[in-house]
Scaffold this active site. Structure first.
Site: not given
Length: 306
Positions: A89, A91, A146, A254
């Site tokens: 993705s 994010s 992250k 996100s």
């Protein structure tokens, strides 16, 4: 899926390892004895073909002996050293893009067994700014990636799309700091977009690492949906001991710690350190090829992750 693969890899290594041991210390000596007995009962020397047939292991044994070293090497490499992941993705844009293939360092944060994930060797812990892969706290079968924003004991505020950090300290420390805003310097507009909306790129100067982020200045922060922690304001987070607060670099696209809370230390998989391949999947609906077939290779993205 990654959990099931780890279990499968461990089971396969154990089975092939047991067969390898059985062949080395029992089956192979038995075949040699059988060959010697056959040779002793014959007046003439056995042909090479007959000797090979008597000394040849079964297909299962031969396959296990051949693949065991390879499987064991893969298990050690994947469980304790490095593991490949694909970014699914956007994010973490602009740091990581959909189609990036990364290597995750699994020993920086300590060694864990590949099944129960119990740590048995302490090596180090994440630092602010590290890009980490972890088991999603709400569903540990899913891997997330992250950036670490808050360490255990830190107080974090994300207000008006600005980040404020107050490092952990105790009341007895005279060097306790107040909240300090993370400086964001404008870089560019128009390089990235989300649903046709132009994103603004900033350089974010974390306490020990500088990296780029994306902000959608046309939408409001989703503060009402933030994780609610007792004793704090809705946009403030106090990181519990043994946990970490993480956010995506694509701030307005996100699903991160702002919405579900904190990452337990035992959920950490490792630090993302290198992009080893990057594919572009820019294929329109009229194409006869499936969407998972790459349209190009982004060689310029190969390298270390900031």
């Amino acid at each position: 899926m990654a959990v099931y693969f780890s279990i499968f890899l461990v089971v396969l290594t154990l089975i092939t390892g047991l067969v390898w041991l059985a062949d080395k210390f029992y089956l192979a000596p038995q075949r040699r004895l059988k060959l010697a007995d056959a040779q002793a009962q014959c007046k003439e020397t056995l042909s090479e073909e007959a000797q090979a047939k008597l000394a040849e292991p079964s297909g299962l044994v031969d396959t296990s002996v051949q693949i065991f070293p390879v499987i064991a090497f893969v298990l050690i490499l994947r469980s304790f050293l490095w593991e490949p992941f694909q970014i699914p993705s956007g994010s973490m844009m602009p740091t990581l893009l959909d189609g990036d293939f990364i290597l995750v360092n699994k020993f920086n944060y300590g060694l864990r067994d590949p099944v129960a994930r119990n740590k048995f060797v302490e090596i180090g812990l994440p630092e602010r700014g590290d890009v980490v892969v972890f088991k999603y706290p709400l569903d540990t079968k899913i891997d997330y990636i992250k950036r670490v924003i808050g360490l255990p004991g830190d107080r974090i505020i994300y207000r008006n799309k600005s980040l404020y950090i107050k490092p952990a300290c105790t009341d007895t420390h005279s060097d306790c700091q107040e909240f300090k805003q993370v400086e964001q310097t404008f870089v560019s507009n128009g390089d990235y977009s989300d649903g046709g909306i132009e994103l603004t790129r900033y350089s974010s100067a974390m306490p020990n690492k500088t990296h780029d982020i994306l902000v959608n200045n046309q939408i409001l922060p989703r503060t009402p949906h933030y994780y609610k922690q007792a004793g704090t304001q809705r946009d403030e987070f106090v990181v519990p001991q043994g946990h970490y607060f993480v956010m995506g670099d694509n701030r307005d696209n996100s699903l991160d710690g702002r919405f579900w809370g904190f990452v337990p230390e035992e959920n950490l998989v490792g630090e993302a350190v290198f992009i080893w391949m990057s594919f572009d999947f820019d294929r329109d609906e009229s194409s006869v090829l499936p969407h998972w077939v790459p349209t190009g290779v982004r060689f310029g993205r190969i390298g270390s992750i900031n």
